[in-house]
Design an enzyme around this catalytic site. Structure first.
Site, short mmCIF file in Angstrom:
data_model
loop_
_atom_site.label_atom_id
_atom_site.label_comp_id
_atom_site.label_asym_id
_atom_site.label_seq_id
_atom_site.Cartn_x
_atom_site.Cartn_y
_atom_site.Cartn_z
N ARG A 164 43.61 -23.76 9.21
CA ARG A 164 44.59 -23.33 8.20
C ARG A 164 45.13 -23.95 6.84
NH1 ARG A 164 42.28 -20.40 11.45
NH2 ARG A 164 43.23 -19.10 13.00
N SER A 238 50.88 -14.47 13.58
CA SER A 238 50.75 -16.12 13.73
C SER A 238 52.12 -16.48 12.40
CB SER A 238 49.95 -16.78 14.01
OG SER A 238 48.95 -16.37 14.99
N GLU A 333 52.93 -21.69 9.02
CA GLU A 333 51.25 -21.14 9.06
C GLU A 333 51.18 -20.13 7.73
OE1 GLU A 333 48.46 -19.67 11.52
OE2 GLU A 333 48.12 -17.53 9.79
C1 FAD Z 1 49.42 -8.62 11.87
C2 FAD Z 1 48.74 -9.91 11.54
C3 FAD Z 1 47.20 -10.84 11.90
C4 FAD Z 1 47.12 -12.27 10.86
N1 FAD Z 1 46.22 -12.12 11.81
C5 FAD Z 1 45.52 -12.92 11.01
C6 FAD Z 1 44.30 -14.18 11.51
O1 FAD Z 1 43.55 -13.80 13.08
N2 FAD Z 1 43.47 -15.17 10.63
C7 FAD Z 1 44.31 -15.53 9.67
O2 FAD Z 1 43.69 -16.48 9.49
N3 FAD Z 1 45.13 -15.02 9.38
C8 FAD Z 1 45.74 -13.74 9.79
N4 FAD Z 1 47.27 -12.98 8.94
C9 FAD Z 1 47.03 -14.09 7.87
C10 FAD Z 1 46.93 -12.98 6.40
O3 FAD Z 1 46.03 -12.10 7.09
C11 FAD Z 1 45.60 -13.95 6.02
O4 FAD Z 1 46.62 -15.09 6.01
C12 FAD Z 1 45.30 -13.84 5.19
O5 FAD Z 1 44.26 -14.17 4.36
C13 FAD Z 1 46.37 -13.40 4.17
O6 FAD Z 1 45.73 -12.63 2.75
P1 FAD Z 1 47.07 -11.87 1.31
O7 FAD Z 1 45.70 -10.74 1.32
O8 FAD Z 1 47.91 -10.37 2.05
O9 FAD Z 1 47.43 -12.77 1.30
P2 FAD Z 1 49.22 -12.59 0.60
O10 FAD Z 1 49.96 -12.97 1.57
O11 FAD Z 1 49.25 -11.80 -0.45
O12 FAD Z 1 49.11 -14.26 0.12
C14 FAD Z 1 48.85 -15.13 0.94
C15 FAD Z 1 48.74 -16.47 -0.20
O13 FAD Z 1 47.55 -16.71 -0.94
C16 FAD Z 1 48.25 -16.29 -2.14
N5 FAD Z 1 47.04 -16.08 -2.86
C17 FAD Z 1 46.53 -14.43 -3.01
N6 FAD Z 1 45.77 -13.91 -3.25
C18 FAD Z 1 45.25 -15.24 -4.34
C19 FAD Z 1 44.20 -15.32 -5.30
N7 FAD Z 1 43.51 -14.08 -5.24
N8 FAD Z 1 44.35 -16.79 -5.82
C20 FAD Z 1 45.45 -17.58 -5.65
N9 FAD Z 1 45.92 -17.38 -4.63
C21 FAD Z 1 45.83 -16.11 -3.98
C22 FAD Z 1 49.25 -16.41 -2.44
O14 FAD Z 1 50.34 -16.93 -3.17
C23 FAD Z 1 50.02 -17.23 -1.04
O15 FAD Z 1 51.11 -17.79 -1.55
C24 FAD Z 1 47.41 -12.15 9.96
C25 FAD Z 1 47.96 -11.30 9.71
C26 FAD Z 1 49.15 -10.34 9.96
C27 FAD Z 1 49.83 -9.39 9.40
#
Ligand code: FAD
Length: 337
Positions: A164, A238, A333
């Site tokens: 992570r 998580s 995380e």
């Molecule tokens: C129900 C649920 C289940 C999940 N299960 C998992 C799992 O099994 N495994 C796992 O690893 N994660 C899991 N996650 C966490 C999440 O889905 C991941 O971390 C996902 O990759 C976040 O993507 P996002 O586009 O929503 O990022 P955001 O929440 O929009 O951003 C996260 C971070 O990344 C930065 N960011 C986003 N996009 C960019 C970009 N293009 N360039 C630079 N920085 C950027 C943001 O500034 C922020 O700091 C889960 C979340 C939920 C709600």
């Protein structure tokens, strides 16, 4: 470039926290992304890059410009008889990309089905689930340098992936906007069903033909049964990482807590954070509008009108009590904003 003022972010984070951004825009191409960054720079504003908002906790209104990444596109860039390299736009929805790969019978990301969020955020924390992390299928990424506005390419080594973790959460935090990711997928699947729950689900469903679609279906079924759907209860999956402790500490904890689970990793023993939180008595606890999920202690939730600060405080209390009971420091995380 369309800039909206005082925009609610409630629909843009899966916790459903109702905070505002002073300015908000969406970037559907590189040109508008650059213009938005320049606009914020001229005004001396902070910038927050947002994908699907599924890994952030908004603890306050954001005083600068939020740029929601909408860069789209899926393109094959190279292929051999058994492998294929595909470049995917940062704004593509992660699970839609998994479905696209499944449709084309490209293997490697089926275990990562149904993870919310965008492709661009996937390298940020090297997303992982059910025995697979994206670093295993990652070839490179393209990112826009927020200072020079040049596009820079990063290979796997440069990303410094860990559990992570990546360099973008540390030394290069807030320095780049990831614009696309190149994945290296297999045409001949190497199916990974090491995870017990996948095997059990396949068996329960009487699956004989072990395809990547069957693995994806099993993962989707398990995830739906275990994790709360953010459309129903606000959450970010998580909340904490699973901590790694030394073999000595694990041995000593095993004496006091014989049922403590743990599995060996390179640097020690990894202990499920959910177990620690549950043992510390937090599972299912509700405090007004926020709480700890009843089925999964690792997931903090917003029941509707919860505040990010209240979730942050709850997280701190959980960390303190786990530290006191087990001597283990939990690390979040989720990214606090
Ligand atoms: C129900 C649920 C289940 C999940 N299960 C998992 C799992 O099994 N495994 C796992 O690893 N994660 C899991 N996650 C966490 C999440 O889905 C991941 O971390 C996902 O990759 C976040 O993507 P996002 O586009 O929503 O990022 P955001 O929440 O929009 O951003 C996260 C971070 O990344 C930065 N960011 C986003 N996009 C960019 C970009 N293009 N360039 C630079 N920085 C950027 C943001 O500034 C922020 O700091 C889960 C979340 C939920 C709600």
């Amino acid at each position: 470039m369309k800039i909206i003022e005082n925009h609610s972010l409630k629909a843009f984070n899966t916790f459903g926290i109702d905070k505002k951004s002073r300015f908000f825009t969406q970037a559907g191409d590189l040109d508008s992304l650059k213009k938005s960054l320049l606009w914020a720079r001229e005004k001396g504003l902070q910038v927050l890059i947002l994908g699907g908002g599924s890994n952030v906790l908004l603890t306050q209104d954001f005083p600068g410009l939020v740029i929601k990444i909408e860069l789209k596109g899926i393109q094959v860039i190279q292929e051999t008889s058994d492998e294929i390299w595909v470049e995917v736009g940062a704004g593509e929805n992660w699970h839609d990309w998994v479905l696209y790969a499944l449709k084309h019978n490209w293997a490697g990301i089926e275990n990562l089905s149904l993870i919310p969020g965008t492709v661009g955020a996937s390298p940020m924390q090297n997303i992982g689930a059910y025995g697979v992390e994206i670093k295993e299928v990652f070839e490179s990424l393209n990112a826009l340098d927020r200072e020079s506005l040049d596009i820079v390419s990063f290979d796997s080594e440069a990303c410094q992936f860990g559990y992570r973790e990546s360099i973008f959460k540390h030394e290069l935090k807030d320095r780049y906007v990831i614009t696309s990711v190149v994945f290296r997928l297999q045409k001949e699947p190497k199916i990974n069903v090491e995870y017990g729950a996948i095997q059990e689900t396949l068996k329960k469903n009487g699956v004989k033909d072990l395809t990547i679609q069957a693995v994806s279906d099993a993962v989707v079924e398990i995830r739906r049964s275990k994790l709360p759907d953010p459309r129903e209860i606000g959450n970010a999956g998580s909340f904490f990482k699973n901590p790694t402790i030394s073999h000595e500490q694990f041995k000593s904890l095993k004496t006091d807590f014989p049922s403590i689970p743990g599995y060996p990793v390179d640097s020690g023993v990894k202990v499920p954070a959910g177990w620690l939180i549950e043992q510390a008595g937090w599972k299912g606890k509700k405090f007004g509008e926020v709480g700890v999920h009843a089925k999964q202690a690792l997931v903090l939730v917003n029941y509707g009108n919860g505040d990010g600060k209240a979730i942050q405080e709850l997280a701190q209390k959980i960390q303190d009590s786990v530290l006191e009971k087990f001597g283990i420091q939990l690390s979040p995380e989720v990214n606090f904003i």
